[in-house]
Design a protein around this motif. Structure first.
Motif, mmCIF file in Angstrom:
data_model
loop_
_atom_site.group_PDB
_atom_site.id
_atom_site.type_symbol
_atom_site.label_atom_id
_atom_site.label_comp_id
_atom_site.label_asym_id
_atom_site.label_seq_id
_atom_site.Cartn_x
_atom_site.Cartn_y
_atom_site.Cartn_z
ATOM 1 N N ALA A 1 0.836 -1.210 0.000
ATOM 2 C CA ALA A 1 0.000 0.000 0.000
ATOM 3 C C ALA A 1 0.870 1.260 0.000
ATOM 4 N N ALA A 2 1.919 1.238 0.834
ATOM 5 C CA ALA A 2 2.821 2.397 0.888
ATOM 6 C C ALA A 2 3.562 2.570 -0.431
ATOM 7 N N TRP A 3 3.976 1.449 -1.037
ATOM 8 C CA TRP A 3 4.680 1.503 -2.321
ATOM 9 C C TRP A 3 3.794 2.094 -3.410
ATOM 10 N N ILE A 4 2.525 1.706 -3.439
ATOM 11 C CA ILE A 4 1.584 2.263 -4.427
ATOM 12 C C ILE A 4 1.497 3.779 -4.274
ATOM 13 N N GLY A 5 1.314 4.215 -3.019
ATOM 14 C CA GLY A 5 1.209 5.651 -2.769
ATOM 15 C C GLY A 5 2.455 6.408 -3.165
ATOM 16 N N ASP A 6 3.630 5.860 -2.790
ATOM 17 C CA ASP A 6 4.894 6.534 -3.104
ATOM 18 C C ASP A 6 5.142 6.571 -4.613
ATOM 19 N N TYR A 7 4.831 5.468 -5.285
ATOM 20 C CA TYR A 7 5.079 5.405 -6.723
ATOM 21 C C TYR A 7 4.235 6.442 -7.459
ATOM 22 N N LEU A 8 2.955 6.515 -7.128
ATOM 23 C CA LEU A 8 2.076 7.458 -7.809
ATOM 24 C C LEU A 8 2.418 8.902 -7.454
ATOM 25 N N LYS A 9 2.864 9.118 -6.220
ATOM 26 C CA LYS A 9 3.276 10.472 -5.827
ATOM 27 C C LYS A 9 4.478 10.924 -6.650
ATOM 28 N N ASN A 10 5.418 9.987 -6.876
ATOM 29 C CA ASN A 10 6.589 10.313 -7.701
ATOM 30 C C ASN A 10 6.199 10.593 -9.144
ATOM 31 N N GLU A 11 5.049 10.030 -9.576
ATOM 32 C CA GLU A 11 4.550 10.287 -10.924
ATOM 33 C C GLU A 11 3.675 11.536 -10.983
ATOM 34 N N GLY A 12 3.576 12.245 -9.859
ATOM 35 C CA GLY A 12 2.805 13.481 -9.815
ATOM 36 C C GLY A 12 1.317 13.271 -9.621
#
Length: 465
Positions: free
Chosen positions: A130-141
């Protein structure tokens, strides 16, 4: 993510006040109006009743606030939305927006993780994904999107717009997730995407997402071996009956000296396709072919290893070892061979008749067989067998084969090593892949060392094919 856990209490508090304050304001307005219009005619009991009504309304507001905290918005394990709240939120978005996209992220092997590493580690995997999903999408803006845990290892994400905007994003996420690990645990992640052009009904959208994942999973399984389940069963049976085995070996060292080898078996189908243990072991267990398989492997190894000075170690099903047919045939084979054999044993369920187990071990030791208990310091059964069985070696679970895990848990390894050595039992660790891990294993005084850093796998039965 939308509405993270840090804002959950604030949300519940506002929700309770939104309900309670209008009622409180209405009560105050009624009392104020009565006081202004009928002040001279009011009985003293009115003031007592008014105070009581105000106190009750205040109590009611606090009750609503308290009760609001029992409304679950975020999941306890993953800290994402609960399924109920997520569905309600997405339904509102679908009705409000012209186009809306849903993405399903699924942990395919969560059940295996729970069984092998325990539920606590399974929960940790859920949180990390769940944290990885959030971090990945945040890095994609991409921010302010709903993410919810709907069941098992399945997460749903929602985005405004059509799926053409997010298809590439999902493909990149899938590529990024191909080597995803939580500590030493490999996590298999898959995904699917759909938008409201398929349907405006949330239930239909969710159902289609799961159909996509299942379809992709089945196609991967078939393409990975080009064998459907029936063909796989036939191929495994044919390989065992016709001794179509490919056996690899790897050296095990003590002080830079090869002391024995471990052997690994792959099966070969009629048309030359390789069947790996992860696939054929399930079929063998399902069809009850464990004893036959173990005997075929043992026979082949005794043939090809008869001229080797070093012993060879093979994995044997404990249920085979406790079977009279297997024992009788094994003794016959050992009487006819000069090869030295080591049986590696591992099982999840504890066999309580340890006196019988020790009798079997003692009888086979008369034929030169040595015994190893695998996955020590990981599963409870291995510790009990270390304590109670007359074995020769223990092998630490592969969880400890990485430098950081070995360093972090060195007190555990030292403890089990001390127990083993005091009982006259040697210790063994495998999957050593770098100089640092090798040095640490030596510092911990582990007797036998194995891994790609020390020795590559070699095929030992080329002349038998």
């Amino acid at each position: 993510m939308l509405l993270p856990q840090t804002k959950e209490r604030e949300y519940r508090f506002r929700l309770a006040l939104r309900i309670g304050l209008p009622i409180f304001a209405l009560i105050l307005a009624f009392i104020s109006h009565t006081l202004i219009t009928n002040y001279q005619n009011l009985h003293s009991s009115f003031f007592i009743e008014a105070i009581l009504v105000i106190l009750v309304s205040i109590y009611f507001i606090f009750y609503l606030i308290y009760n609001g905290f029992s409304v679950k918005i975020t999941d306890d394990v993953t800290k994402t939305f609960t399924r109920e709240y997520l569905y309600k939120y997405i339904e509102d978005q679908i009705h409000e927006k012209k186009e809306y996209t849903l993405i399903l992220i699924s942990i395919e092997n969560l059940n295996d993780i729970n069984n092998l590493y325990g539920i606590k580690n399974g929960d940790k995997v859920l949180r990390e994904v769940a944290a990885w999903i959030g971090d990945y999408l945040k890095n994609e803006g991409i921010e302010n999107f709903p993410l919810g845990h709907i069941k098992g290892g399945d997460f749903i994400l929602g985005f405004e717009g059509s799926k053409t905007k997010y298809t590439t994003l999902l493909e990149l996420m899938s590529l990024k997730a191909s080597e995803f690990k939580v500590d030493d645990i490999e996590v298999k992640i898959s995904g699917a995407i759909i938008d409201t052009s398929y349907s405006q009904e949330l239930d239909y959208l969710i159902e289609n997402l799961f159909e996509q994942v299942e379809k992709n999973r089945n196609s991967k399984q078939n393409s990975s071996n080009d064998l459907n389940p029936n063909e796989l069963e036939s191929a495994v049976i044919h390989a065992i009956h016709n001794r179509k085995l490919i056996i690899m070996s790897q050296n095990i060292y003590e002080d830079k000296r090869v002391v024995f080898r471990e052997c690994f078996t792959k099966l070969e189908s009629k048309d030359g396709k390789i069947i790996y243990p992860k696939r054929y072991l399930k079929v063998i267990n399902k069809l009850g072919l464990g004893i036959e398989f173990d005997l075929v492997v043992l026979e082949r190894l005794l043939e090809v290893c008869k001229d080797y000075e070093e012993p060879f170690a093979i994995n044997i099903l404990p249920t085979s070892l406790r079977n009279e047919k297997f024992l009788s045939r094994t003794k016959e084979l050992l009487r006819e061979s000069k090869a030295k054999v080591i049986f590696v044993l591992a099982e999840m369920e504890y066999y309580s008749h340890t006196n019988r187990y020790n009798t079997i071990i003692k009888n086979l030791k008369e034929y030169g067989v040595m015994f190893v208990i695998d996955r020590v310091a990981s599963i409870h059964t291995s510790f009990l067998y270390l304590r109670e069985l007359d074995i020769d070696m223990v092998r630490f679970d592969t969880y400890y084969s990485h430098q950081d895990k070995l360093e972090k848990n060195r007190s555990i390894i030292e403890g089990f090593n001390l127990i083993a050595h005091q009982k006259g039992i040697k210790s063994w660790i495998k999957n050593i892949e770098n100089e640092q891990t090798l040095k640490l294993a030596n510092d911990l005084k582990i007797d036998y060392l194995q891994g790609k850093y020390l020795s590559e796998l070699q095929e030992i039965n080329e002349g038998e094919k």
